[in-house]
Design an enzyme around this catalytic site. Structure first.
Site, PDB file in Angstrom:
ATOM      1  N   ASP A 163      66.518  17.605  34.599  1.00 13.06           N
ATOM      2  CA  ASP A 163      67.479  18.700  34.687  1.00 13.06           C
ATOM      3  C   ASP A 163      67.346  19.481  35.990  1.00 13.06           C
ATOM      4  OD1 ASP A 163      68.724  18.222  32.265  1.00 13.06           O
ATOM      5  OD2 ASP A 163      67.405  19.542  31.140  1.00 13.06           O
ATOM      6  N   GLY A 164      66.099  19.693  36.422  1.00 13.36           N
ATOM      7  CA  GLY A 164      65.893  20.442  37.658  1.00 13.36           C
ATOM      8  C   GLY A 164      66.530  19.759  38.850  1.00 13.36           C
ATOM      9  N   ASN A 167      73.318  27.524  35.022  1.00 17.92           N
ATOM     10  CA  ASN A 167      72.706  27.918  33.751  1.00 17.92           C
ATOM     11  C   ASN A 167      72.783  29.425  33.524  1.00 17.92           C
ATOM     12  OD1 ASN A 167      72.073  25.371  32.900  1.00 17.92           O
ATOM     13  ND2 ASN A 167      69.895  25.507  33.383  1.00 17.92           N
ATOM     14  N   GLU A 168      72.115  30.188  34.389  1.00 18.29           N
ATOM     15  CA  GLU A 168      72.079  31.626  34.183  1.00 18.29           C
ATOM     16  C   GLU A 168      71.670  32.352  35.449  1.00 18.29           C
ATOM     17  OE1 GLU A 168      68.251  30.300  34.406  1.00 18.29           O
ATOM     18  OE2 GLU A 168      69.274  29.824  32.523  1.00 18.29           O
ATOM     19  N   ASP A 196      61.908  44.137  30.673  1.00 16.09           N
ATOM     20  CA  ASP A 196      61.335  43.232  31.664  1.00 16.09           C
ATOM     21  C   ASP A 196      62.435  42.606  32.506  1.00 16.09           C
ATOM     22  OD1 ASP A 196      58.768  43.727  30.878  1.00 16.09           O
ATOM     23  OD2 ASP A 196      58.453  41.815  29.867  1.00 16.09           O
ATOM     24  N   THR A 213      71.145  27.172  26.146  1.00 18.55           N
ATOM     25  CA  THR A 213      69.981  26.602  25.459  1.00 18.55           C
ATOM     26  C   THR A 213      68.743  26.567  26.354  1.00 18.55           C
ATOM     27  OG1 THR A 213      70.639  24.366  26.099  1.00 18.55           O
ATOM     28  CG2 THR A 213      71.409  25.152  23.960  1.00 18.55           C
ATOM     29  N   ALA A 214      68.848  27.150  27.544  1.00 19.35           N
ATOM     30  CA  ALA A 214      67.713  27.154  28.465  1.00 19.35           C
ATOM     31  C   ALA A 214      66.957  28.484  28.343  1.00 19.35           C
ATOM     32  CB  ALA A 214      68.216  26.903  29.885  1.00 19.35           C
ATOM     33  N   TYR A 215      66.805  29.218  29.418  1.00 24.27           N
ATOM     34  CA  TYR A 215      66.066  30.479  29.420  1.00 24.27           C
ATOM     35  C   TYR A 215      66.641  31.441  28.382  1.00 24.27           C
ATOM     36  CZ  TYR A 215      63.490  34.405  31.589  1.00 24.27           C
ATOM     37  OH  TYR A 215      62.663  35.461  31.845  1.00 24.27           O
ATOM     38  N   ASN A 216      67.960  31.455  28.261  1.00 16.61           N
ATOM     39  CA  ASN A 216      68.626  32.331  27.306  1.00 16.61           C
ATOM     40  C   ASN A 216      68.112  32.135  25.887  1.00 16.61           C
ATOM     41  OD1 ASN A 216      71.024  34.046  26.342  1.00 16.61           O
ATOM     42  ND2 ASN A 216      71.413  32.100  25.324  1.00 16.61           N
TER      43      ASN A 216
END
Length: 260
Positions: A46-47, A119-120, A149, A160-163
């Site tokens: 993905d990266g 993504n975000e 933070d 579905t990633a960091y979120n």
């Protein structure tokens, strides 16, 4: 059904991806330089897919991308199965459109930076001091002081990633929504975030920026010491991902909600 006569091959620097490319993929067809291609095949995780898509956004030449997962999660990729049939799989693949976020960030020095996020975009405190943020949506102040933070704005593709790790909602790919999710909110403690129409314009101002420095991260790109960030969907930079039938991104987003 996609029909591409000219394909470019992009391979991650990982040993696993390089070995697969040299062993099978490089001999499947006459690959062309990306400048001549109609679509790209991305070998990696993905990266590396995000890195490849960002490179196309930066260069202003956006091509359909078919990913083969030789990384870890591979949420944006297809499974590495029957590699010798790659070309026929691409011919049967389904196209899914995703629109990235546009981030315009202003630093303490007065510099303005613009990046895209598939993504975000996340705002994160840089020191032990909590961040204090003012959150605006469509030019209206929604939270006068968010002590936290950080906070992030995620697309459906990135929900579905960091979120998700920050307890944000999973958004269907065709939902036309964005997830605004706090990261370890201290005040207001009970605010769990918001789901916004993807036509929304979000602006976040950093309060007490010198004492409480904040960085802004658009996918893999970070700008430090920001004082204001403006976010909105960049429809003019819509991306196309190609997926095998039955393994499309919208199905993965649904399936992710039933993983325990």
């Amino acid at each position: 059904m996609p029909e591409f006569q000219k394909l470019a091959l992009l391979v991650s620097d990982s040993d696993r991806a390089r070995e697969a490319a040299e062993g099978v993929f490089e001999n499947l067809t006459d690959w062309v330089p990306i400048e001549e291609a109609e679509a790209v095949v991305v070998i990696g995780g993905d990266g590396f897919m995000l890195q490849s898509l960002h490179a196309m956004l930066d260069e202003g030449r956006i091509l359909p991308a078919y990913g083969v997962n030789l990384g870890t999660v591979g949420f944006l990729m297809n499974k590495n199965r029957q590699p010798e049939k790659l070309l026929s799989r691409i011919a049967r693949s389904k196209a899914h459109k995703i629109a990235p976020l546009s981030m315009q960030a202003v630093t303490e020095e007065g510099e303005t930076h613009r990046f895209w996020a598939i993504n975000e975009v996340s705002l994160l405190r840089e020191t032990r001091q909590t961040a204090k943020l003012e959150v605006m949506v469509d030019d209206k102040v929604r939270i006068k002081e968010l002590v936290c933070d950080g906070v992030l704005l995620a697309t459906p593709a990135g929900s579905t990633a960091y979120n998700l790790s920050a307890d944000g909602p999973i958004l269907p790919l065709d939902s036309q929504l964005l997830a605004l999710t706090p990261i370890s909110a201290f005040r207001p403690r009970r605010w769990k975030g918001a789901i916004l129409p993807d036509r929304s314009r979000v602006a976040i101002k950093v309060m007490e920026a010198e004492k409480r420095p904040v960085s802004a991260v658009a996918d893999q790109r970070e700008i430090r010491h920001v004082v204001e960030v403006k976010l909105e969907i960049a429809r003019e930079n819509e991306l196309t991902l190609l997926f095998d039938p039955g393994h499309a991104l919208d199905e993965r987003i649904v399936s992710e909600q039933f993983v325990f």
